[in-house]
Design a protein around this motif. Structure first.
Motif: not given
Length: 296
Positions: A16-21, A146-150
């Motif tokens: 699990x993780x914290x929000x990245x987006x 950022x969109x490409x990374x997401x």
């Protein structure tokens, strides 16, 4: 791995993780893809999952959690995985992920160990998510990269794992929080071989290198480099920014596989035919001890 029969074993993982987006559904998709990746990295097929969440009810509306869970469910549906329930607690920090169960043949499970001299190293996704996420927080990265990374983070490793199923994979890991070189070092633990990696061949997300050059270095990058730098030898021609990026902590990164040269080339052909634009041959396994990584 828990052996059920001579031909079937259970593998389980939790992440699990914290929000990245910022967008809740997208965060749910990325967190789910990240959690499922551990099973794919073992050559397994995920079959069930359970939500794991910590939610700050005093800071966020309940609708946000519903949207995150909907995003995660969409990835489970894509993966053909059944949601079996889950558990949520209140807390000051938003966290979301999954506990995942999968199946694998006991004699065909992929492990981190086992790379052999002459093997080639294939990486299935570009790196740079940590640097770009840091750039987002500092308003130093444009919307398009950022969109490409997401998109990359939300992409399942299912296709890459399935395309490699009938190939002689000697070792495999997924590239996540320890960065490319950190996870590559894990593959060498206890082994008598080393890796030679061509820095210029490593696929990079758009603007990731320039983000590093502008100082967008996540805290985990420094920790990764300090922990593993003793095992890594950089050619003086490798730029400092690229050295850092190779330690950049990833979220839902690709698979790093070691397999014979012909099989590696076959896998790349299959991935490209399936539409992958990021997968690349980034290096080779060499007969050299103690284990280390040469980056040229």
């Amino acid at each position: 791995m828990f052996r059920l029969t001579d031909e079937l074993a259970l593998v389980q993982t939790v992440d699990f993780l914290t929000p990245i987006v910022d967008e809740p559904e997208l965060f749910g998709q990325i967190a789910a893809a990240n959690a499922l990746s551990d099973v794919y990295a073992m050559g397994g097929r995920p079959i069930t999952a359970m939500n794991v969440a910590c939610f700050p009810t005093e800071l966020l509306a309940g609708e946000v959690l519903a949207r995150i869970l909907a995003g995660g469910l969409s990835k489970l549906d894509e993966a053909g995985v059944a949601l079996a329930g889950g558990h949520t607690v209140e807390g000051p920090q938003l966290l979301y992920g999954l506990a995942v169960s999968g199946l694998v043949h006991p004699s065909r499970i992929w492990t981190k160990a086992g790379a052999r001299p002459g093997d080639r190293l294939v990486l299935t996704k570009a790196i740079g998510t940590g640097a770009l996420a840091t750039g987002l927080k500092r308003d130093l990265v444009a919307e398009a990269p950022l969109a490409e990374a997401a998109r990359s983070m939300a992409e399942l490793n299912r296709r890459a794992a399935e395309l490699a199923q009938d190939l002689p994979v000697h070792a495999c890991t997924d590239v996540t929080g320890f960065g490319l070189l950190g996870h590559a070092c894990e593959m060498l633990a206890g082994q008598s071989v080393s890796f030679r990696i061509e820095g210029g061949a490593v696929p990079l997300l758009p603007e990731a290198l320039s983000a590093i050059e502008r100082g967008c270095r996540p805290a985990g990058l420094a920790r990764n480099r300090a922990h593993r730098e003793a095992m890594v030898r950089f050619d003086p021609q490798v730029p400092e920014a690229l050295q850092d990026l190779l330690f950049d902590p990833q979220t839902s990164g690709g698979l790093l596989l070691a397999l014979p040269e012909a099989a590696a080339e076959d896998l790349l052909r299959r991935l490209r035919a399936a539409g992958s634009t990021q997968a690349a041959l980034i290096g080779e396994v060499i007969d050299a001890a103690p284990p280390h990584i040469l980056v040229g």
